[in-house]
Write a protein that holds these residues in place. Structure first.
Motif, PDB file in Angstrom:
ATOM      1  N   TYR A  58       0.667  -1.289   0.110  1.00  7.59           N
ATOM      2  CA  TYR A  58       0.044  -0.025  -0.184  1.00  7.59           C
ATOM      3  C   TYR A  58       1.131   1.210  -0.205  1.00  7.59           C
ATOM      4  CZ  TYR A  58      -3.621  -3.112   1.306  1.00  7.59           C
ATOM      5  OH  TYR A  58      -4.639  -4.121   1.071  1.00  7.59           O
ATOM      6  N   GLN A  59       0.551   2.258  -1.005  1.00  7.39           N
ATOM      7  CA  GLN A  59       1.692   3.588  -1.052  1.00  7.39           C
ATOM      8  C   GLN A  59       0.624   4.543  -1.333  1.00  7.39           C
ATOM      9  OE1 GLN A  59       4.310   2.235  -4.240  1.00  7.39           O
ATOM     10  NE2 GLN A  59       5.460   1.215  -3.013  1.00  7.39           N
ATOM     11  N   ASP A  60       1.269   5.787  -0.853  1.00  6.67           N
ATOM     12  CA  ASP A  60       0.758   6.995  -1.218  1.00  6.67           C
ATOM     13  C   ASP A  60       0.720   7.064  -2.855  1.00  6.67           C
ATOM     14  OD1 ASP A  60       0.155   7.761   1.166  1.00  6.67           O
ATOM     15  OD2 ASP A  60       1.848   8.956   1.416  1.00  6.67           O
ATOM     16  N   ARG A  61      -0.180   7.991  -3.289  1.00 11.22           N
ATOM     17  CA  ARG A  61      -0.092   8.335  -4.563  1.00 11.22           C
ATOM     18  C   ARG A  61       0.059   9.843  -4.778  1.00 11.22           C
ATOM     19  NH1 ARG A  61      -3.050   4.325  -7.558  1.00 11.22           N
ATOM     20  NH2 ARG A  61      -2.491   5.483  -9.663  1.00 11.22           N
ATOM     21  N   GLY A  62       0.777  10.222  -5.921  1.00  9.86           N
ATOM     22  CA  GLY A  62       0.997  11.821  -6.154  1.00  9.86           C
ATOM     23  C   GLY A  62       1.010  12.338  -7.497  1.00  9.86           C
ATOM     24  N   GLU A  63       1.031  13.659  -7.626  1.00  6.19           N
ATOM     25  CA  GLU A  63       1.191  13.848  -9.090  1.00  6.19           C
ATOM     26  C   GLU A  63       2.639  13.778  -9.609  1.00  6.19           C
ATOM     27  OE1 GLU A  63      -0.370  17.710  -9.116  1.00  6.19           O
ATOM     28  OE2 GLU A  63      -2.451  17.421  -8.523  1.00  6.19           O
ATOM     29  N   ALA A  64       2.440  13.445 -10.761  1.00 11.56           N
ATOM     30  CA  ALA A  64       3.873  13.361 -11.559  1.00 11.56           C
ATOM     31  C   ALA A  64       3.488  13.752 -12.866  1.00 11.56           C
ATOM     32  CB  ALA A  64       4.422  11.965 -11.410  1.00 11.56           C
ATOM     33  N   GLN A  65       4.766  14.461 -13.425  1.00 13.08           N
ATOM     34  CA  GLN A  65       4.659  14.896 -14.864  1.00 13.08           C
ATOM     35  C   GLN A  65       4.843  13.788 -15.720  1.00 13.08           C
ATOM     36  OE1 GLN A  65       3.790  18.284 -15.227  1.00 13.08           O
ATOM     37  NE2 GLN A  65       3.689  18.041 -17.444  1.00 13.08           N
ATOM     38  N   ASP A  66       3.882  13.640 -16.865  1.00 14.43           N
ATOM     39  CA  ASP A  66       3.814  12.444 -17.976  1.00 14.43           C
ATOM     40  C   ASP A  66       4.510  13.212 -18.930  1.00 14.43           C
ATOM     41  OD1 ASP A  66       1.408  10.157 -19.015  1.00 14.43           O
ATOM     42  OD2 ASP A  66       3.403  10.639 -19.824  1.00 14.43           O
ATOM     43  N   SER A  67       5.747  12.424 -19.064  1.00 15.88           N
ATOM     44  CA  SER A  67       6.893  12.765 -20.250  1.00 15.88           C
ATOM     45  C   SER A  67       6.218  12.578 -21.535  1.00 15.88           C
ATOM     46  CB  SER A  67       8.012  12.071 -19.967  1.00 15.88           C
ATOM     47  OG  SER A  67       7.845  10.575 -20.184  1.00 15.88           O
ATOM     48  N   LYS A  68       5.284  11.763 -22.053  1.00 10.35           N
ATOM     49  CA  LYS A  68       4.907  11.431 -22.961  1.00 10.35           C
ATOM     50  C   LYS A  68       3.751  12.311 -23.496  1.00 10.35           C
ATOM     51  CE  LYS A  68       5.200   6.353 -22.217  1.00 10.35           C
ATOM     52  NZ  LYS A  68       4.502   5.044 -22.426  1.00 10.35           N
ATOM     53  N   LYS A  69       3.087  13.119 -22.642  1.00  8.25           N
ATOM     54  CA  LYS A  69       2.010  14.145 -23.009  1.00  8.25           C
ATOM     55  C   LYS A  69       2.224  15.305 -22.372  1.00  8.25           C
ATOM     56  CE  LYS A  69      -2.829  14.684 -23.682  1.00  8.25           C
ATOM     57  NZ  LYS A  69      -4.270  13.966 -23.593  1.00  8.25           N
ATOM     58  N   LYS A  70       2.927  16.445 -23.005  1.00  6.59           N
ATOM     59  CA  LYS A  70       3.079  17.721 -22.496  1.00  6.59           C
ATOM     60  C   LYS A  70       2.006  18.196 -21.590  1.00  6.59           C
ATOM     61  CE  LYS A  70       5.315  21.995 -23.126  1.00  6.59           C
ATOM     62  NZ  LYS A  70       6.139  22.981 -24.206  1.00  6.59           N
ATOM     63  N   GLY A  71       2.136  18.673 -20.417  1.00 16.79           N
ATOM     64  CA  GLY A  71       1.067  19.246 -19.721  1.00 16.79           C
ATOM     65  C   GLY A  71       0.069  18.386 -19.139  1.00 16.79           C
ATOM     66  N   HIS A  80       8.055   4.336  -0.906  1.00 15.30           N
ATOM     67  CA  HIS A  80       8.708   4.211   0.401  1.00 15.30           C
ATOM     68  C   HIS A  80       8.103   3.457   1.136  1.00 15.30           C
ATOM     69  CE1 HIS A  80      10.492   8.104  -0.861  1.00 15.30           C
ATOM     70  NE2 HIS A  80       9.102   8.800  -0.873  1.00 15.30           N
ATOM     71  N   LEU A  81       9.079   2.746   2.155  1.00 16.45           N
ATOM     72  CA  LEU A  81       8.725   1.532   2.889  1.00 16.45           C
ATOM     73  C   LEU A  81       8.659   2.134   4.294  1.00 16.45           C
ATOM     74  CD1 LEU A  81       7.947  -1.475   3.182  1.00 16.45           C
ATOM     75  CD2 LEU A  81      10.471  -1.873   2.974  1.00 16.45           C
ATOM     76  N   GLY A  82       7.508   2.196   5.030  1.00 18.20           N
ATOM     77  CA  GLY A  82       7.362   2.329   6.449  1.00 18.20           C
ATOM     78  C   GLY A  82       6.091   2.639   6.936  1.00 18.20           C
ATOM     79  N   TYR A  83       5.888   3.481   8.025  1.00 15.91           N
ATOM     80  CA  TYR A  83       4.623   3.525   8.651  1.00 15.91           C
ATOM     81  C   TYR A  83       3.546   3.630   8.031  1.00 15.91           C
ATOM     82  CZ  TYR A  83       7.359   3.479  13.216  1.00 15.91           C
ATOM     83  OH  TYR A  83       8.117   3.314  14.385  1.00 15.91           O
ATOM     84  N   VAL A  84       3.713   4.718   7.060  1.00 15.68           N
ATOM     85  CA  VAL A  84       2.511   5.079   6.075  1.00 15.68           C
ATOM     86  C   VAL A  84       1.739   3.781   5.577  1.00 15.68           C
ATOM     87  CG1 VAL A  84       1.803   6.342   4.155  1.00 15.68           C
ATOM     88  CG2 VAL A  84       3.276   7.466   5.708  1.00 15.68           C
ATOM     89  N   GLY A  85       2.612   2.913   4.861  1.00 18.60           N
ATOM     90  CA  GLY A  85       2.082   1.947   4.140  1.00 18.60           C
ATOM     91  C   GLY A  85       1.488   0.725   5.058  1.00 18.60           C
ATOM     92  N   LEU A  86       1.816   0.937   6.274  1.00 12.38           N
ATOM     93  CA  LEU A  86       1.590  -0.212   7.496  1.00 12.38           C
ATOM     94  C   LEU A  86       0.134   0.348   8.101  1.00 12.38           C
ATOM     95  CD1 LEU A  86       5.073  -1.013   8.914  1.00 12.38           C
ATOM     96  CD2 LEU A  86       3.572  -2.534   7.288  1.00 12.38           C
ATOM     97  N   GLN A 130      16.352  -0.785  -3.563  1.00  8.16           N
ATOM     98  CA  GLN A 130      16.973   0.301  -3.825  1.00  8.16           C
ATOM     99  C   GLN A 130      17.062   1.273  -2.637  1.00  8.16           C
ATOM    100  OE1 GLN A 130      15.031   1.637  -7.367  1.00  8.16           O
ATOM    101  NE2 GLN A 130      16.280   0.373  -8.693  1.00  8.16           N
ATOM    102  N   HIS A 131      18.241   1.815  -2.636  1.00 15.01           N
ATOM    103  CA  HIS A 131      18.558   3.007  -1.402  1.00 15.01           C
ATOM    104  C   HIS A 131      17.442   4.028  -1.626  1.00 15.01           C
ATOM    105  CE1 HIS A 131      20.380   5.054   1.768  1.00 15.01           C
ATOM    106  NE2 HIS A 131      20.089   6.179   1.010  1.00 15.01           N
ATOM    107  N   ASP A 132      16.736   4.291  -0.436  1.00 12.00           N
ATOM    108  CA  ASP A 132      15.747   5.381  -0.426  1.00 12.00           C
ATOM    109  C   ASP A 132      16.404   6.587  -0.089  1.00 12.00           C
ATOM    110  OD1 ASP A 132      13.721   7.263   0.163  1.00 12.00           O
ATOM    111  OD2 ASP A 132      12.292   5.847   0.668  1.00 12.00           O
TER     112      ASP A 132
END
Length: 225
Positions: A58-71, A80-86, A130-132
């Motif tokens: 279970y993970q947070d979701r956040g806005e990210a720029q889509d490189s395939k479609k400008k704008g 991230h692995l921690g309390y939030v997902g637990l 991978q290192h966070d």
């Protein structure tokens, strides 16, 4: 904003469950049913929005720029692995046994979340091993330190909803290991400093931040959840 937070979803679901239980004590009826409908709706949303099938977490979701479609933008998972997902595990919100087992898995892997002081607020590695780079950065609040209240909530969740179910593996093992680590570290640091601390530093185990919060260790000792 299109940000969506696992822990917020879990806390609101828990709040509605408490309100529904109070309504039940007051006689139940249609109001209780409506509150529980809200709980079920949030649980469905938790599974649809926050479960990352690739990471099995279970993970947070956040806005990210889509490189395939400008704008354009899309809501990406925050790996991230921690309390939030637990938090769904802590509050007994996961009903799928497979997802419960995936949520528990990082807790019996000492390389990820466990430490000699208890479960860390954030692992130094993400789900891809991978290192966070956010681990222990900035003010280092909730980025690696061990917080006893969240360890209490984890032990409570395992005890109330998952230990004893044959389809849930490692729940009792994790419970015993985490409980032992927290108790040993808090008692050791208390004998050295004379205080219960808000958080404990991984590796050295010493207390940091304000003096309080971790008196919950008494309930962990008594196994009162």
């Amino acid at each position: 904003s299109r940000d969506a937070h696992v822990d917020l979803m879990a806390w609101v679901s828990h709040m509605l469950t408490v309100v529904a239980s109070l309504q039940h004590a007051a006689g139940g009826g249609k109001e209780e049913e409506e509150w529980m409908k809200g709980v079920e709706g949030l649980r469905r949303q938790l599974e649809v929005v926050h479960w990352n099938e690739e990471a099995k977490a279970y993970q947070d979701r956040g806005e990210a720029q889509d490189s395939k479609k400008k704008g354009a933008d899309r809501a990406e998972f925050a790996d991230h692995l921690g309390y939030v997902g637990l938090t769904p595990l802590m509050m007994g919100l996961i009903s799928d046994p497979d997802r419960v087992n995936w949520a528990i898995k990082p807790l019996w892997n000492s390389r990820q979340l466990q430490s000699d002081a208890g479960v860390k607020s954030m692992s130094h590695v993400n789900h891809a091993r991978q290192h966070d780079w956010e681990f222990a950065q900035a003010d280092n609040l909730w980025r690696g330190k061990v917080y006893v209240p969240f360890n209490y909530m984890l032990l409570s969740g395992l005890s109330k909803w998952y230990i004893g179910k044959p389809e849930i593996t490692h729940a009792k093992q994790v419970y015993d290991e985490v409980r032992a680590s927290v108790l040993e570290n808090v008692v050791e640091v208390y004998l050295q400093s004379g205080f219960f601390w808000e958080a404990y530093n991984v590796g050295v185990g010493e207390g940091s931040l304000h003096k309080a919060w971790s008196a919950l260790v008494l309930l962990i000792m008594a196994e009162k959840f």
